[in-house]
Design a protein around this motif. Structure first.
Motif, PDB file in Angstrom:
ATOM      1  N   PHE A  41       0.826  -1.205   0.000  1.00 36.05           N
ATOM      2  CA  PHE A  41       0.000   0.000   0.000  1.00 36.05           C
ATOM      3  C   PHE A  41       0.861   1.257   0.000  1.00 36.05           C
ATOM      4  CE2 PHE A  41      -2.268  -3.426   2.105  1.00 36.05           C
ATOM      5  CZ  PHE A  41      -3.454  -3.462   1.379  1.00 36.05           C
ATOM      6  N   THR A  42       0.566   2.154  -0.964  1.00 32.32           N
ATOM      7  CA  THR A  42       1.215   3.464  -1.007  1.00 32.32           C
ATOM      8  C   THR A  42       0.164   4.513  -1.326  1.00 32.32           C
ATOM      9  OG1 THR A  42       1.753   3.436  -3.377  1.00 32.32           O
ATOM     10  CG2 THR A  42       3.351   2.400  -1.867  1.00 32.32           C
ATOM     11  N   LEU A  43       0.348   5.696  -0.782  1.00 32.96           N
ATOM     12  CA  LEU A  43      -0.593   6.790  -1.050  1.00 32.96           C
ATOM     13  C   LEU A  43      -0.551   7.186  -2.519  1.00 32.96           C
ATOM     14  CD1 LEU A  43      -2.608   8.861   0.057  1.00 32.96           C
ATOM     15  CD2 LEU A  43      -0.656  10.367   0.560  1.00 32.96           C
ATOM     16  N   GLU A  44       0.633   7.171  -3.111  1.00 37.88           N
ATOM     17  CA  GLU A  44       0.773   7.546  -4.523  1.00 37.88           C
ATOM     18  C   GLU A  44      -0.069   6.647  -5.414  1.00 37.88           C
ATOM     19  OE1 GLU A  44       4.222   7.808  -8.027  1.00 37.88           O
ATOM     20  OE2 GLU A  44       4.669   6.900  -6.076  1.00 37.88           O
ATOM     21  N   ALA A  45      -0.005   5.339  -5.177  1.00 37.23           N
ATOM     22  CA  ALA A  45      -0.763   4.403  -6.011  1.00 37.23           C
ATOM     23  C   ALA A  45      -2.263   4.592  -5.826  1.00 37.23           C
ATOM     24  CB  ALA A  45      -0.367   2.968  -5.674  1.00 37.23           C
ATOM     25  N   PHE A  46      -2.686   4.860  -4.590  1.00 36.92           N
ATOM     26  CA  PHE A  46      -4.122   5.047  -4.350  1.00 36.92           C
ATOM     27  C   PHE A  46      -4.647   6.294  -5.046  1.00 36.92           C
ATOM     28  CE2 PHE A  46      -7.457   7.126  -1.797  1.00 36.92           C
ATOM     29  CZ  PHE A  46      -8.482   6.220  -2.030  1.00 36.92           C
ATOM     30  N   LEU A  47      -3.919   7.413  -4.927  1.00 41.23           N
ATOM     31  CA  LEU A  47      -4.389   8.660  -5.525  1.00 41.23           C
ATOM     32  C   LEU A  47      -4.344   8.607  -7.054  1.00 41.23           C
ATOM     33  CD1 LEU A  47      -2.743  11.291  -3.136  1.00 41.23           C
ATOM     34  CD2 LEU A  47      -5.123  10.513  -3.171  1.00 41.23           C
ATOM     35  N   ALA A  48      -3.306   7.966  -7.604  1.00 40.63           N
ATOM     36  CA  ALA A  48      -3.138   7.939  -9.054  1.00 40.63           C
ATOM     37  C   ALA A  48      -4.001   6.883  -9.732  1.00 40.63           C
ATOM     38  CB  ALA A  48      -1.666   7.703  -9.401  1.00 40.63           C
ATOM     39  N   TYR A  49      -4.334   5.829  -8.995  1.00 35.20           N
ATOM     40  CA  TYR A  49      -5.018   4.706  -9.636  1.00 35.20           C
ATOM     41  C   TYR A  49      -6.192   4.166  -8.814  1.00 35.20           C
ATOM     42  CZ  TYR A  49      -5.805  -0.259 -10.580  1.00 35.20           C
ATOM     43  OH  TYR A  49      -6.394  -1.483 -10.790  1.00 35.20           O
ATOM     44  N   GLY A  50      -6.025   3.994  -7.513  1.00 36.22           N
ATOM     45  CA  GLY A  50      -7.069   3.380  -6.696  1.00 36.22           C
ATOM     46  C   GLY A  50      -8.341   4.200  -6.637  1.00 36.22           C
ATOM     47  N   LEU A  51      -8.227   5.499  -6.402  1.00 37.74           N
ATOM     48  CA  LEU A  51      -9.401   6.355  -6.327  1.00 37.74           C
ATOM     49  C   LEU A  51     -10.127   6.450  -7.671  1.00 37.74           C
ATOM     50  CD1 LEU A  51     -11.160   8.159  -4.588  1.00 37.74           C
ATOM     51  CD2 LEU A  51      -9.627  10.073  -5.089  1.00 37.74           C
ATOM     52  N   PRO A  52      -9.416   6.690  -8.785  1.00 35.87           N
ATOM     53  CA  PRO A  52     -10.108   6.656 -10.082  1.00 35.87           C
ATOM     54  C   PRO A  52     -10.775   5.313 -10.368  1.00 35.87           C
ATOM     55  CG  PRO A  52      -7.970   7.709 -10.322  1.00 35.87           C
ATOM     56  CD  PRO A  52      -8.015   7.135  -8.938  1.00 35.87           C
ATOM     57  N   LEU A  53     -10.123   4.216  -9.969  1.00 40.99           N
ATOM     58  CA  LEU A  53     -10.724   2.899 -10.199  1.00 40.99           C
ATOM     59  C   LEU A  53     -12.025   2.755  -9.411  1.00 40.99           C
ATOM     60  CD1 LEU A  53     -10.617   0.045 -11.400  1.00 40.99           C
ATOM     61  CD2 LEU A  53      -9.272  -0.656  -9.402  1.00 40.99           C
ATOM     62  N   ALA A  54     -12.038   3.226  -8.153  1.00 39.45           N
ATOM     63  CA  ALA A  54     -13.262   3.160  -7.356  1.00 39.45           C
ATOM     64  C   ALA A  54     -14.389   3.949  -8.017  1.00 39.45           C
ATOM     65  CB  ALA A  54     -12.989   3.691  -5.943  1.00 39.45           C
ATOM     66  N   LEU A  55     -14.071   5.131  -8.545  1.00 37.70           N
ATOM     67  CA  LEU A  55     -15.078   5.933  -9.237  1.00 37.70           C
ATOM     68  C   LEU A  55     -15.575   5.225 -10.490  1.00 37.70           C
ATOM     69  CD1 LEU A  55     -13.499   9.498  -8.909  1.00 37.70           C
ATOM     70  CD2 LEU A  55     -15.503   8.610  -7.693  1.00 37.70           C
TER      71      LEU A  55
END
Length: 417
Positions: free
Chosen positions: A220-234
């Motif tokens: 888990f990294t914040l960079e990966a979540f903001l760049a990819y995880g959050l858009p994927l959830a949307l």
């Protein structure tokens, strides 16, 4: 769990499957399954463009088929509805692009978080509320825009492969007219395969392979979540579920389990993160094929979606072999079959888009979906809904009916399930 819609259950599913199986839903399920198998080419192309090893991309597709095939057995069997499961194509493109930046393990960690967000949205009951607030013409405008490309891809071969395209398309309509007991999609598929065999396609590169999904531990990294995880959830919540639910309702089913689709997709996405896969969700194009008129009577179309799940599970370990076989076949064969399977679905979606209220919002929803525009890394389907609703509220606010009661409780008259 109180917000998850109740289903029929699995107790009598095998018996009901055998009872409801017929030529129509069998042919629709086979066509949808072949379409789903061919979608793996998109994953491999995206992985190649991102510089990912072919070994990984093949493993990625194998996991896609094996995991989503299992969820694709459960959902239609539990609800007796045409709910085939696959993964998000926009999400796949994001996944392939982010791996070289943050690494595979971190990308899968972001996938796990995105799945958890989707699971919470479904369990909390928010998805069904959102779907009730979005007017159906705007939803169907988005659906029609998504599916329109399959119609244009069907006729595009007339430019460079006129003879086989004409033969396949004519075979479909002639079979519909004169062979009432034979599903026309089966006839067209056989005609296409026959033409390829006669024309001398090169199958020398086809090789047998066998491989199963492999376990991996996400990080888990914040960079990966903001760049990819959050858009994927949307994408999962804002694009994939609305498209699938819109298709099911557009084909005459008065209820579609939006919360369950979102929650199960979230759970599947969390599981996928441990097997090199980026998501699980309802598959809009395959839902169109399985829920459309070509799949037969309403109460038996769920069988087509189950058949898709069976095809995925059986084909998964052999996908390397199937990929080489699909590559050896001309692309127009699958394009024409998919377009013909969705022809009446596209027509119904367009009719529902432009035959009622919210005309301006529905038009913008349709045009945005057709454009394929991406904003902030999020695909056109999401923005079609957001901007369609926004514009409709600005110029045709009187058309909105703000009530929390499900639409089918506000209607009168008999409706199909």
């Amino acid at each position: 769990m109180k917000h998850i819609e109740k289903g029929v259950g699995l107790k009598s599913a095998p018996r009901d499957f055998i009872r409801d199986l017929n030529a129509d839903n069998l042919s629709a399920g086979v066509v949808a399954g072949i379409f789903g198998l061919s979608a793996g080419i998109i994953h491999i192309s995206a992985g190649t463009a991102a510089g990912l090893p072919q070994e990984f991309t093949l493993l990625w597709v194998i996991s896609y088929l094996m995991i989503n095939g299992r969820f694709g057995l459960f959902m239609p069997a539990w609800y007796r509805l045409p709910l085939p499961m696959a993964n998000s194509i926009p999400g796949a493109l994001l996944f392939a692009a982010i791996i070289p930046v943050v690494g595979l393990n971190a990308a899968l960690g972001a996938t796990l978080i995105a799945g958890a967000i989707s699971l919470v949205v479904g369990l909390a009951g928010w998805m069904s509320t959102v779907m009730r607030l979005i007017p159906m013409p705007i939803v169907m405008g988005m659906v029609a825009g998504i599916l329109l490309k399959f119609g244009t891809n069907m006729v595009a071969p007339l430019e460079n492969a006129m003879l086989p395209a004409v033969v396949m398309i004519l075979s479909y309509f002639l079979a519909s007219r004169y062979l009432r007991r034979v599903p026309p999609l089966v006839v067209t598929l056989l005609v296409g395969i026959g033409y390829v065999a006669i024309s001398g396609a090169d199958f020398s590169g086809v090789a047998f392979t066998f491989q199963l999904p492999e376990f991996i531990v996400p990080t888990f990294t914040l960079e990966a979540f903001l760049a990819y995880g959050l858009p994927l959830a949307l994408i999962l919540v804002g694009m994939e579920t609305p498209a699938g639910v819109g298709l099911v309702k557009g084909m005459g089913y008065k209820e579609a389990p939006a919360n369950a689709i979102t929650a199960v997709g979230g759970l599947g996405t969390m599981l996928s993160a441990f097997f090199n896969l980026h998501s699980t969700c309802i598959a809009a194009p395959m839902t169109g094929i399985c829920s459309g008129p070509e799949a037969g009577s309403h109460d038996k179309r769920w069988v087509a979606a189950v058949i898709v799940g069976i095809i995925f599970i059986v084909a998964a370990p052999f996908y390397g072999f199937l990929f080489s076989l699909i590559e050896a076949m001309p692309g127009y064969v699958i394009a024409i079959i998919a377009g013909l399977a969705l022809l009446r679905v596209i027509g119904s979606a367009l009719q529902m888009t432009f035959s009622g209220k919210h005309e301006v919002g529905a038009m913008f929803s349709f045009l945005i979906a057709v454009s394929g525009v991406q904003i902030l890394g999020i695909g056109a389907s999401f923005w079609a809904l957001v901007l369609g609703v926004t514009i409709s509220m600005l110029v045709e606010f009187k058309d909105f009916e703000f009530t929390m009661a499900p639409p089918w409780r506000r209607k009168t008259g008999a409706e199909t399930r």
